[in-house]
Design an enzyme around this catalytic site. Structure first.
Site, PDB file in Angstrom:
ATOM      1  N   GLU A   1       2.625   4.921  -4.244  1.00  0.00           N
ATOM      2  CA  GLU A   1       2.598   5.798  -5.428  1.00  0.00           C
ATOM      3  C   GLU A   1       3.960   6.458  -5.727  1.00  0.00           C
ATOM      4  OE1 GLU A   1      -1.250   4.747  -4.375  1.00  0.00           O
ATOM      5  OE2 GLU A   1       0.103   5.878  -3.105  1.00  0.00           O
TER       6      GLU A   1
ATOM      7  N   ASP B   1       0.847  -1.194   0.000  1.00  0.00           N
ATOM      8  CA  ASP B   1       0.000   0.000   0.000  1.00  0.00           C
ATOM      9  C   ASP B   1       0.886   1.250   0.000  1.00  0.00           C
ATOM     10  OD1 ASP B   1      -2.244   1.582   0.146  1.00  0.00           O
ATOM     11  OD2 ASP B   1      -3.037   0.648   1.964  1.00  0.00           O
TER      12      ASP B   1
END
Length: 226
Positions: free
Chosen positions: A72, A69
């Protein structure tokens, strides 16, 4: 230093994304207290470090798969500390209509350095470059077919991991949109895809959750995450 093995070993092996000087690790803010550094998965040495960490963690927690997670990469601010320099990489002539009109918003400065070059050119590959090393590490640690779920993906990520559609809302329109999103990601080559059934944000209702569970039984990746 000296209190957290993943950091100490990573520092020793030089696996972090660095500031624009190419030497100092980029330090931002994520969920843990204090500062966070960011593994540079475009660096082959990072795969070695990550595999070792995953194998060692298997002795602590007998896991079957890994959910990666915040990749990005996510940073709770505009660029890492102490901020981004005012240059053409961090502030190019054209900036898409994105949050805060800054390429560094909620991530690292574009002039940060990775093994393959400026973060400006490798940002979209961060999740993609983490997925394969994670897949390989999980298989080595478990001796079984790996399960990897990644929040950040790129075209081709589906070869080594699955994806979900992000933090949605407990609303009927998000239930409807999930169908479109799942079909789109199949076009992107990521067939193992799903949405947070019943919605992630807000409280769901009995009727909405019931219907979403029925729809979710057809998702390739089916998970209630309300």
């Amino acid at each position: 230093p000296g209190t957290y093995r993943p950091y100490d070993l990573g520092q020793e092996m030089g696996v972090w994304v660095n500031n624009s000087d190419g030497v100092t690790p980029a330090a931002g803010k994520a969920w843990p207290p204090g500062e966070s550094v960011y593994p540079d998965y475009t660096n082959p040495r990072t795969a070695e470090w990550w595999t070792q960490m995953c194998v060692e963690f298997k002795d602590v927690l007998d896991y079957d798969g890994i959910w990666i997670d915040m990749n990005e990469p996510s940073n709770f601010g505009r660029g890492q500390n102490p901020g981004c320099a005012d240059n053409e990489i961090n502030n190019p002539p054209y900036i898409p209509k994105i949050s805060d009109r800054s390429l560094a918003q909620m991530t690292l400065c574009p002039d940060s350095k990775t093994y393959l070059g400026d973060h400006y050119n490798t940002h979209s590959l961060f999740g993609w470059s983490e997925t394969k090393p994670t897949f390989d590490a999980v298989q080595q640690a478990t001796g079984k077919r790996a399960f990897v779920l990644s929040r950040s993906t790129f075209v081709g990520s589906g070869k080594h991991g699955g994806h979900w559609l992000g933090d949605n809302y407990s609303q009927w329109k998000d239930l409807r949109r999930s169908i479109v999103g799942i079909l789109e990601f199949n076009l992107f080559g990521i067939p193992y895809i799903g949405a947070d059934i019943c919605g992630f944000n807000y409280n769901t209702s009995y009727e909405l959750c019931l219907r979403w569970m029925q729809l979710g039984s057809f998702y390739p990746f089916s998970r209630n995450h309300n």
